[in-house]
Design a protein around this motif. Structure first.
Motif, PDB file in Angstrom:
ATOM      1  N   VAL A  21      28.708  35.469 -35.983  1.00 52.53           N
ATOM      2  CA  VAL A  21      29.109  34.697 -37.166  1.00 52.53           C
ATOM      3  C   VAL A  21      28.360  33.367 -37.209  1.00 52.53           C
ATOM      4  N   GLU A  22      28.257  32.692 -36.083  1.00 49.85           N
ATOM      5  CA  GLU A  22      27.566  31.397 -36.070  1.00 49.85           C
ATOM      6  C   GLU A  22      26.084  31.548 -36.367  1.00 49.85           C
ATOM      7  N   ILE A  23      25.469  32.608 -35.876  1.00 50.28           N
ATOM      8  CA  ILE A  23      24.058  32.846 -36.180  1.00 50.28           C
ATOM      9  C   ILE A  23      23.888  33.185 -37.663  1.00 50.28           C
ATOM     10  N   LEU A  36      38.410  37.274 -32.717  1.00 55.91           N
ATOM     11  CA  LEU A  36      37.036  37.721 -32.512  1.00 55.91           C
ATOM     12  C   LEU A  36      36.659  37.630 -31.042  1.00 55.91           C
ATOM     13  N   THR A  37      35.808  38.518 -30.611  1.00 55.16           N
ATOM     14  CA  THR A  37      35.260  38.440 -29.264  1.00 55.16           C
ATOM     15  C   THR A  37      34.161  37.377 -29.242  1.00 55.16           C
ATOM     16  N   GLY A  38      33.649  37.100 -28.082  1.00 58.85           N
ATOM     17  CA  GLY A  38      32.517  36.193 -27.966  1.00 58.85           C
ATOM     18  C   GLY A  38      31.339  36.694 -28.788  1.00 58.85           C
ATOM     19  N   VAL A  89      30.032  25.694 -30.686  1.00 58.24           N
ATOM     20  CA  VAL A  89      30.876  26.202 -31.774  1.00 58.24           C
ATOM     21  C   VAL A  89      31.719  27.387 -31.306  1.00 58.24           C
ATOM     22  N   ALA A  90      31.124  28.282 -30.538  1.00 56.60           N
ATOM     23  CA  ALA A  90      31.829  29.492 -30.092  1.00 56.60           C
ATOM     24  C   ALA A  90      32.780  29.233 -28.927  1.00 56.60           C
ATOM     25  N   GLY A  91      32.653  28.075 -28.289  1.00 59.23           N
ATOM     26  CA  GLY A  91      33.516  27.779 -27.146  1.00 59.23           C
ATOM     27  C   GLY A  91      33.130  28.576 -25.910  1.00 59.23           C
TER      28      GLY A  91
END
Length: 119
Positions: A22-24, A14-16, A38-40
């Motif tokens: 996804v996290e939202i 996945l891209t940023g 979470v996304a790094g």
């Protein structure tokens, strides 16, 4: 032979933008700081991505006091021609659920019980 192993950890599927969306979807009340962790990504990168996603219609922000809540539009389509005609909703639902399942105490037990019910 160690070179491919080093390269294997340098990228994700996945891209940023995908990680942030996804996290939202998983946590609509998450703070930018939490999403970044979470996304790094850096907080600044997440802020820019959220602005991109909002401008493109993938999410809306609602301010409540000092907090921001996000709403993802599952009816939006993927932007890449290879996924033409596919909506983001099922993808986000799958990944948000997988992330939740990973956090459960005994995911194998739940899966096993579902398998037994079908026998």
């Amino acid at each position: 032979m160690s070179e491919p192993d080093e390269r294997a950890g340098a990228w994700t599927l996945l891209t940023g933008h995908g990680h942030v969306l996804v996290e939202i979807a998983r946590n609509p009340d998450a703070r930018i700081r939490d999403i970044a962790t979470v996304a790094g990504l850096t907080e600044r990168a997440v802020q820019a991505i959220v602005a991109d996603l909002e401008a493109a219609g993938y999410l809306t922000r609602t301010r409540t006091g000092r907090r921001t809540a996000y709403t993802v539009d599952p009816e939006m389509f993927f932007r890449h021609p290879a996924q033409e005609g596919h909506r983001v909703g099922p993808f986000l639902a799958l990944l948000a659920t997988v992330g939740d399942a990973r956090n459960r105490a005994e995911p194998e037990k739940d899966h096993g019980e579902a398998g037994q019910a079908g026998e």
